[in-house]
Design an enzyme around this catalytic site. Structure first.
Site, short mmCIF file in Angstrom:
data_model
loop_
_atom_site.label_atom_id
_atom_site.label_comp_id
_atom_site.label_asym_id
_atom_site.label_seq_id
_atom_site.Cartn_x
_atom_site.Cartn_y
_atom_site.Cartn_z
N GLU A 1 30.79 66.36 -40.93
CA GLU A 1 30.13 65.81 -39.74
C GLU A 1 29.47 66.94 -38.97
OE1 GLU A 1 32.47 63.62 -36.92
OE2 GLU A 1 33.62 62.59 -38.48
N GLU B 1 26.70 53.37 -31.97
CA GLU B 1 27.77 52.39 -32.17
C GLU B 1 28.37 52.01 -30.81
OE1 GLU B 1 30.37 53.48 -35.66
OE2 GLU B 1 29.05 55.24 -35.65
N LYS C 1 32.34 52.34 -29.76
CA LYS C 1 32.99 53.63 -29.57
C LYS C 1 33.19 53.85 -28.08
CE LYS C 1 32.64 56.71 -32.63
NZ LYS C 1 32.29 57.89 -33.44
N GLU D 1 29.66 59.37 -27.04
CA GLU D 1 30.16 58.93 -28.34
C GLU D 1 29.36 57.77 -28.91
OE1 GLU D 1 32.52 60.17 -30.29
OE2 GLU D 1 33.04 61.82 -28.95
#
Length: 338
Positions: free
Chosen positions: A260, A312, A315, A320
């Site tokens: 990541e 997203e 999250k 985030e």
């Protein structure tokens, strides 16, 4: 005329296919596909985005059957994660691991290109690491004849020190178990996966961490560490892990994969903008594809995954939710791949 038109159509299709195949080869990089969103597109549409942009690799955080079903025959290389909460049960023995594999992976082995299974994600306490160390060889017993490598994913929280990079060392809590994990990886020719986030280093200490150093835009040495010169923080973090591995006896023959790395486009004020996120991820892409290695490992090919495919909304609120390259509408947040 009809025959000539048919031939022209076939040639056009073949040209487009060759162009796609060439792009896959050129973009030897992955993107993490998280699914913590209530408005994300269907998995088939997501796989088409990977193909459209020539993204050769995908990281999944769990063995999601809806995604794995549409990956069949795609040629996209896949990394599949085992959730931390599953490790305690899997550590009970070979039978538990075989049951997990048969329930989640066996159905896809012949049709999906599974490169790695990552046992756990960012476990930084001795209990979690010990379960990982227990599960890895049990899983390897199942997959070693299937061309799948067993690994795990670490964050920088396992490092007691990371600056300068040569001081990199695992925490006392992690050290002994990491030595065993590294020995396993060496014996199976498997890589260690590490999450590398210059963004968080910059956010936590902007007075001492330069933005150009974090964004790959510095043009001269920022950190001199003995014989090693660092122009970007990404390489410095990777080399801190490699130095820690060396101290634990496992650096020489173990590859690292950056599982990541990314930069959010919103959620934390002026340091999270689409422009900064685009700059970081474009430079990350180019840095990985250049295959120049790091100061401690010049010329080595370090695989990398950008985090993440989508914003997203399930999250935690804030940055985030804004690491995505694409909105759930499948429109790009900013352009990276052109």
């Amino acid at each position: 005329m009809a025959v000539l038109g048919c031939i022209a159509l076939i040639l056009c299709v073949l040209a487009n296919f060759d162009n796609y195949a060439g792009r896959v080869g050129a973009l030897d990089i992955g993107v993490c596909y998280g699914t913590l969103g209530s408005d994300l597109p269907a998995p088939a549409d997501v796989v088409n985005i990977y193909k459209q942009h020539g993204i050769a690799k995908m990281r999944l955080f769990n063995p999601n059957p809806a995604v794995l079903d549409v990956l069949k025959g795609s040629g996209i290389g896949v990394t599949i994660g085992i959730a931390n909460e599953d490790l305690e049960n899997l550590a009970t023995g070979q039978a538990a691991v075989e049951t997990w594999f048969n329930n989640n992976i066996a159905h896809y082995v012949n049709d999906v290109t599974i490169n790695y299974i990552a046992v756990g994600n960012e476990a930084d306490r001795s209990g979690g690491l010990k379960n990982i160390f227990t599960v890895m060889p049990l899983l390897n017993n199942v997959v070693r004849d299937k061309g799948i490598k067993v690994t795990t994913v670490l964050s920088s929280s396992v490092l007691a020190s990371s600056y300068p990079p040569s001081s990199g060392a695992f925490t006392l809590e992690a050290y002994s178990t990491m030595a065993g994990i590294l020995a396993f990886l060496a014996s199976t020719d498997s890589p260690l996966m590490i999450n590398v986030y210059p963004y968080f280093a910059y956010k936590s200490d902007p007075g001492n961490v330069r933005l150009d150093y974090a964004q790959f835009t510095a043009t001269e040495t920022v950190v001199q560490d003995g014989e090693y010169s660092y122009v970007n923080l990404f390489d410095a973090i990777v080399d801190a892990f490699i130095a820690a591995m060396d101290k634990a006896g496992g650096a020489n023959n173990i590859r690292v994969v950056v599982s990541e790395s990314g930069w959010p486009s919103d959620g934390s004020g002026s340091i999270t903008t689409p422009e900064l996120a685009a700059t970081y991820n474009k430079n990350l892409l180019n840095h990985i594809l250049k295959k120049g290695g790091t100061p401690r490992r010049p010329g080595s090919n370090i695989e990398g995954f950008i985090f993440a495919m989508f914003n997203e909304n399930q999250k935690p609120a804030g940055e985030e939710q804004h690491f995505g390259l694409f909105y759930p509408t499948m429109q790009p947040v900013y352009d990276v791949f052109s």
